[in-house]
Design a protein around this motif. Structure first.
Motif, PDB file in Angstrom:
ATOM      1  N   PHE A 137       0.848  -1.192   0.000  1.00 50.15           N
ATOM      2  CA  PHE A 137       0.000   0.000   0.000  1.00 50.15           C
ATOM      3  C   PHE A 137       0.879   1.236   0.000  1.00 50.15           C
ATOM      4  O   PHE A 137       1.325   1.715   1.032  1.00 50.15           O
ATOM      5  N   SER A 138       1.172   1.702  -1.215  1.00 53.43           N
ATOM      6  CA  SER A 138       2.060   2.863  -1.392  1.00 53.43           C
ATOM      7  C   SER A 138       1.215   4.079  -1.727  1.00 53.43           C
ATOM      8  O   SER A 138       1.041   4.410  -2.885  1.00 53.43           O
ATOM      9  N   SER A 139       0.689   4.730  -0.725  1.00 52.11           N
ATOM     10  CA  SER A 139      -0.177   5.864  -1.010  1.00 52.11           C
ATOM     11  C   SER A 139       0.443   7.128  -0.443  1.00 52.11           C
ATOM     12  O   SER A 139       1.469   7.087   0.232  1.00 52.11           O
ATOM     13  N   ALA A 143      11.485   4.038  -2.997  1.00 53.45           N
ATOM     14  CA  ALA A 143      11.647   5.361  -3.630  1.00 53.45           C
ATOM     15  C   ALA A 143      11.267   5.278  -5.098  1.00 53.45           C
ATOM     16  O   ALA A 143      11.475   4.262  -5.760  1.00 53.45           O
ATOM     17  N   PHE A 144      10.684   6.359  -5.563  1.00 54.53           N
ATOM     18  CA  PHE A 144      10.271   6.472  -6.964  1.00 54.53           C
ATOM     19  C   PHE A 144      10.785   7.840  -7.421  1.00 54.53           C
ATOM     20  O   PHE A 144      10.197   8.856  -7.108  1.00 54.53           O
ATOM     21  N   LEU A 145      11.919   7.842  -8.123  1.00 58.17           N
ATOM     22  CA  LEU A 145      12.571   9.133  -8.370  1.00 58.17           C
ATOM     23  C   LEU A 145      12.477   9.633  -9.806  1.00 58.17           C
ATOM     24  O   LEU A 145      12.744  10.803 -10.069  1.00 58.17           O
ATOM     25  N   ALA A 146      12.147   8.768 -10.738  1.00 57.17           N
ATOM     26  CA  ALA A 146      11.997   9.234 -12.120  1.00 57.17           C
ATOM     27  C   ALA A 146      10.989   8.350 -12.826  1.00 57.17           C
ATOM     28  O   ALA A 146      10.892   7.163 -12.549  1.00 57.17           O
ATOM     29  N   SER A 147      10.235   8.964 -13.719  1.00 56.09           N
ATOM     30  CA  SER A 147       9.139   8.250 -14.352  1.00 56.09           C
ATOM     31  C   SER A 147       9.433   7.993 -15.831  1.00 56.09           C
ATOM     32  O   SER A 147      10.092   8.788 -16.490  1.00 56.09           O
ATOM     33  N   ASN A 148       8.923   6.892 -16.339  1.00 56.61           N
ATOM     34  CA  ASN A 148       9.080   6.535 -17.754  1.00 56.61           C
ATOM     35  C   ASN A 148      10.514   6.698 -18.248  1.00 56.61           C
ATOM     36  O   ASN A 148      10.775   7.351 -19.259  1.00 56.61           O
ATOM     37  N   LEU A 184      12.129  -0.841  -5.403  1.00 59.81           N
ATOM     38  CA  LEU A 184      12.586   0.092  -6.437  1.00 59.81           C
ATOM     39  C   LEU A 184      11.417   0.786  -7.133  1.00 59.81           C
ATOM     40  O   LEU A 184      11.628   1.612  -8.021  1.00 59.81           O
ATOM     41  N   SER A 185      10.203   0.378  -6.756  1.00 59.00           N
ATOM     42  CA  SER A 185       8.992   1.034  -7.247  1.00 59.00           C
ATOM     43  C   SER A 185       8.858   0.971  -8.770  1.00 59.00           C
ATOM     44  O   SER A 185       9.343   0.036  -9.397  1.00 59.00           O
ATOM     45  N   GLY A 186       8.191   1.980  -9.348  1.00 64.32           N
ATOM     46  CA  GLY A 186       7.965   1.965 -10.805  1.00 64.32           C
ATOM     47  C   GLY A 186       8.999   2.807 -11.531  1.00 64.32           C
ATOM     48  O   GLY A 186      10.081   3.047 -11.014  1.00 64.32           O
TER      49      GLY A 186
HETATM   50  C1  LIG Z   1       2.476   5.113 -10.444  1.00 61.72           C
HETATM   51  C2  LIG Z   1       3.237   4.331  -9.449  1.00 61.72           C
HETATM   52  C3  LIG Z   1       3.944   3.186  -9.824  1.00 61.72           C
HETATM   53  C4  LIG Z   1       4.024   2.709 -11.238  1.00 61.72           C
HETATM   54  O1  LIG Z   1       4.682   3.600 -12.056  1.00 61.72           O
HETATM   55  P1  LIG Z   1       5.044   3.227 -13.559  1.00 61.72           P
HETATM   56  O2  LIG Z   1       5.701   4.455 -14.074  1.00 61.72           O
HETATM   57  O3  LIG Z   1       3.774   2.907 -14.237  1.00 61.72           O
HETATM   58  O4  LIG Z   1       5.964   2.061 -13.517  1.00 61.72           O
HETATM   59  C5  LIG Z   1       4.586   2.482  -8.831  1.00 61.72           C
HETATM   60  N1  LIG Z   1       4.549   2.878  -7.531  1.00 61.72           N
HETATM   61  C6  LIG Z   1       3.891   3.979  -7.135  1.00 61.72           C
HETATM   62  C7  LIG Z   1       3.870   4.342  -5.708  1.00 61.72           C
HETATM   63  C8  LIG Z   1       3.226   4.747  -8.080  1.00 61.72           C
HETATM   64  O5  LIG Z   1       2.576   5.849  -7.678  1.00 61.72           O
END
Ligand SMILES: *Cc1c(COP(=O)(O)O)cnc(C)c1O
Length: 433
Positions: free
Chosen positions: A96-98, A189-194, A228-230
């Protein structure tokens, strides 16, 4: 690389007889092959687990396919938790990553036994007050701030992102959580997207692994997993080189052996929460050309709109378009491909070179499998489309029906006007028949 649809013209001509356009089509075979490759890439790590980011493609049928491969669900809202529960994803199969989390969502996550990933240090108190305890397994989201730079091309700005705790805060949070009885810890951690580079995960992993070593040493907690998240991206444009998940997995393994193993942390499980990478290329939006307009520019109007796929309107995102059956014709026309919303940004493509489009042509809008249908909305009273699964055997299965006007009106069902809406809808429906 040439971008080709995963569905042939012959198949599509049959499919549109059964399902009226527009609809999102998903490629079961592609989904399965990709998740297998992901698992292989991280097979070196004993505890490895992918928690599919439900928000990317919230559909129980899709979740069930991924579940077959041991994937869990990454949720960040009440309904995402409920959907995960509906396919039997409970307990530690839910991450649950909110953020900015309402109390009832923590309560539901706790009831389902999910692993809770805290976005902020103040959520420790909030969570404890809400569920009356601190769970034994807990995770904290980290944001090192500053700029996050990989190679020369991709940069993101964690210092400007609302997510996660600072370095100081995460050390403090671990100490507090430990004192309140938490036993197993995770870092996220989620530090950069796509990101379209094989370096993102390894670079992020180094940052997280180094902090993990310090955290374990300084606070004495046991770190069970690093998430490592998304963020692993896909090549939306034909000239982009796709990520190689095998190289990415190897890259993470090297850093793991360099940083974690010497620190005696060779038991740490690696988790991922990929969304886009899991589904993006394995979905497309199928739509039909219904109008052409020659004014100051050349327009092709299709029967889908930004309510079915918001990314181009919202981020100016590129989505490749194939005019079905005209793959080998010269792209000698310049079009804006538009939807019907009363918003000038409702354009799937601007000044796109495409073959000559005739009315009735089917267009495949590529890479809508993640953050496509799910970002849909109802502006202008537009309805969300159906979702259809193209099965491995070539057959199809409806996995979500299209919305109807009565779905759109459903939230008036406790008001007197509902009966009127219903009557009018029924009468209007007869017109089209
Ligand atoms: C959106 C999101 C992801 C997935 O991101 P992608 O760019 O689709 O891989 C993973 N974890 C969290 C917490 C997110 O908000």
């Amino acid at each position: 690389m040439k971008k080709e649809p995963f569905v042939t013209k012959t198949q599509l001509d049959e499919i549109v007889k059964e399902y009226p356009t527009p609809f999102h089509l998903y490629d079961e075979k592609g989904i399965r092959e990709n998740v297998k490759a992901l698992k292989e890439a991280f097979a070196w790590n004993k505890g490895y687990k992918e928690y599919f980011a439900v928000k990317a493609t919230p559909n129980p049928y899709i979740l069930n396919i991924l579940k077959e491969y041991g994937c869990g669900c990454d949720c960040s809202s009440y309904t995402e938790l409920l959907m995960s529960e509906s396919v039997g994803q409970v307990g530690e199969n839910i991450m649950f990553s909110s953020n900015d989390t309402p109390a009832e969502e923590f309560a539901l996550a706790d009831k389902l036994g999910a692993i809770i990933n805290l976005d902020d240090i103040t959520h420790i108190d909030f969570l404890e007050k809400t569920i009356g305890k601190i769970p034994e397994t807990i995770s904290c989201r980290y944001n090192p701030g500053g700029l996050f730079k990989i190679s020369n091309s991709i940069m993101d700005n964690p210092g400007d992102a609302k997510y996660g705790m600072t370095t100081e805060q995460i050390f403090e949070a671990f100490k507090i959580l430990k004192s309140k009885g938490a036993k197993e810890f995770g870092i996220h951690a989620f530090l950069a997207s796509n990101t379209v580079t094989n370096e993102y995960y390894p670079t992020l992993a180094r940052t997280l692994f180094e902090v993990a070593v310090k955290l374990q040493k300084e606070t004495g907690v046991h770190i069970k997993f690093i998430n490592l998240s998304g963020g692993v991206g896909i090549p939306y444009k034909p000239d982009q080189e796709p990520n190689d998940i095998k190289v990415i997995g190897e890259g993470v393994r090297k850093v793991y052996e360099e940083v974690l193993v010497p620190a005696g942390m060779g038991d740490v499980a690696i988790y991922t929460e990929l969304g886009r990478f899991m589904l993006g290329p394995y979905g497309c939006l199928v739509t039909k050309a219904i109008h052409e307009k020659h004014t100051h520019k050349e327009y092709i109007g299709v029967d889908a709109c930004a309510a079915n796929l918001m990314r181009p309107a919202m981020y100016g995102a590129y989505h490749h378009i194939t005019v079905v059956g005209k793959e080998n014709e010269p792209c000698d026309h310049t079009y804006d491909v538009t939807g019907s919303l009363c918003e000038n940004n409702d354009k799937f493509a601007i000044d796109r070179q495409l073959p000559k489009i005739d009315m009735g042509d089917l267009l495949v809008i590529h890479d809508t499998g993640a953050h496509g249908f799910s970002m849909g909305y109802n502006y202008n009273g537009r309805l969300r489309s159906a979702e259809v699964l193209l099965k491995e055997d070539g057959g199809t299965q409806l996995i979500r029906r299209a919305e109807t006007p009565m779905d759109y009106f459903a939230t008036f069902d406790c008001f007197p006007v509902y009966e009127e809406l219903k009557k009018n809808t029924e009468e209007a429906d007869k017109l089209g028949k």
